[in-house]
Design an enzyme around this catalytic site. Sequence first.
Site, PDB file in Angstrom:
ATOM      1  N   HIS A  45      45.848  47.681  31.681  1.00  0.00           N
ATOM      2  CA  HIS A  45      45.617  48.271  32.902  1.00  0.00           C
ATOM      3  C   HIS A  45      46.285  49.056  34.009  1.00  0.00           C
ATOM      4  CE1 HIS A  45      43.186  47.095  37.347  1.00  0.00           C
ATOM      5  NE2 HIS A  45      42.327  47.748  36.050  1.00  0.00           N
ATOM      6  N   HIS A  87      45.366  55.349  40.452  1.00  0.00           N
ATOM      7  CA  HIS A  87      43.737  55.574  40.964  1.00  0.00           C
ATOM      8  C   HIS A  87      43.357  55.849  42.061  1.00  0.00           C
ATOM      9  CE1 HIS A  87      41.605  51.768  42.299  1.00  0.00           C
ATOM     10  NE2 HIS A  87      41.419  52.148  40.714  1.00  0.00           N
TER      11      HIS A  87
HETATM   12  O1  G3P Z   1      39.411  49.634  33.867  1.00  0.00           O
HETATM   13  C1  G3P Z   1      38.578  48.955  34.469  1.00  0.00           C
HETATM   14  C2  G3P Z   1      38.929  49.006  35.545  1.00  0.00           C
HETATM   15  O2  G3P Z   1      40.256  49.875  35.469  1.00  0.00           O
HETATM   16  C3  G3P Z   1      37.859  49.858  36.731  1.00  0.00           C
HETATM   17  O3  G3P Z   1      38.327  49.176  38.124  1.00  0.00           O
HETATM   18  O4  G3P Z   1      39.330  50.484  40.004  1.00  0.00           O
HETATM   19  O5  G3P Z   1      41.068  49.715  38.482  1.00  0.00           O
HETATM   20  O6  G3P Z   1      39.976  51.440  38.086  1.00  0.00           O
HETATM   21  P1  G3P Z   1      39.497  49.785  38.707  1.00  0.00           P
HETATM   22 CA    CA Z   2      40.918  52.241  36.304  1.00  0.00          CA
END
Ligand code: G3P
Ligand code: CA
Length: 283
Positions: A45, A87
């Site tokens: 992630h 992000h």
């Molecule tokens: O891959 C799913 C996840 O990344 C969505 O949430 O906020 O981490 O981009 P976020």
């Molecule tokens: Ca994401």
Amino acid sequence: MGKLKNRKLMKLIGLVCACTLLLVGYKESYIMEPVEMGGMVSVAHRGASGYAPENTHAAFRKGLELGADFLELDLHLSKDGELVIIHDDKVDRTTNGNGFVSDYTLAELKNLDAGSKFHKNFKDERIITLDELFSDFYGQIGLLIEIKKPSKYPGIEEKVAAVLENYSDLSSVIVQSFDIESMRKMHQLVPDLQVALLMKRSASQLSSKKIEDLSSFATFINFNISHVNKHIIDQIHSFGGKVLVWSAKDVRSINKAYQYGVDGIITDFSIWPLEDEIFIAKE
Ligand code: G3P
Ligand code: CA
């Protein structure tokens, strides 16, 4: 009295050291002894963001090193229209700059330190582009690309499609978004590409009709691990779809996902529980 205090202090320090060692050993054993978990894929992630600054080259390298199947990353557009990996729509949280990504040119973004906020050892990390990510990682590991706020960046899908055009085999590439219509468009632009939909909490009770519609163009319907239930996963599977859950941060949530039968886990740590821990949870 002073000696007694000192002894107590030494004992306390000893205890803290022992606990730290235990904890480090514990974490390390996760990394060293992963188990096959019924074909579930592991997605790093924002890269292995538990170990290195999110969405940087260092985090992506770490995800690869830890044996993740995919790297997840987030996309925005710079002022001069470049696809950049970060992000938030502002640079404040992860860099030494401030303000919106879209107010910076790529050259200006490259001047920012994207690592020190995580740890001073990462001071040389820079924001990278989607092209740079492909150059360094395509073919070695899968790529799960999230388009952030596509409505803020008209034409971003075409720009992503233009990058993908350079690569003939897209079987290990997935593009995802919370914006369903953007992913419908992505599917039209690149029909061979697997697209994924990120669901908000309110979607944990999707109707069969809705799942059927979404499954007509999306390979994955993905959920936050806290908002998902076994019923919805079974329903998506019955329409031939797959489910990834984000973002598992501990053994308990990985176990929950495993027992629900998800197809993959998006995690900051790229770790799997040990076999006996899975066994215990299954009982
Ligand atoms: O891959 C799913 C996840 O990344 C969505 O949430 O906020 O981490 O981009 P976020
Ligand atoms: Ca994401």
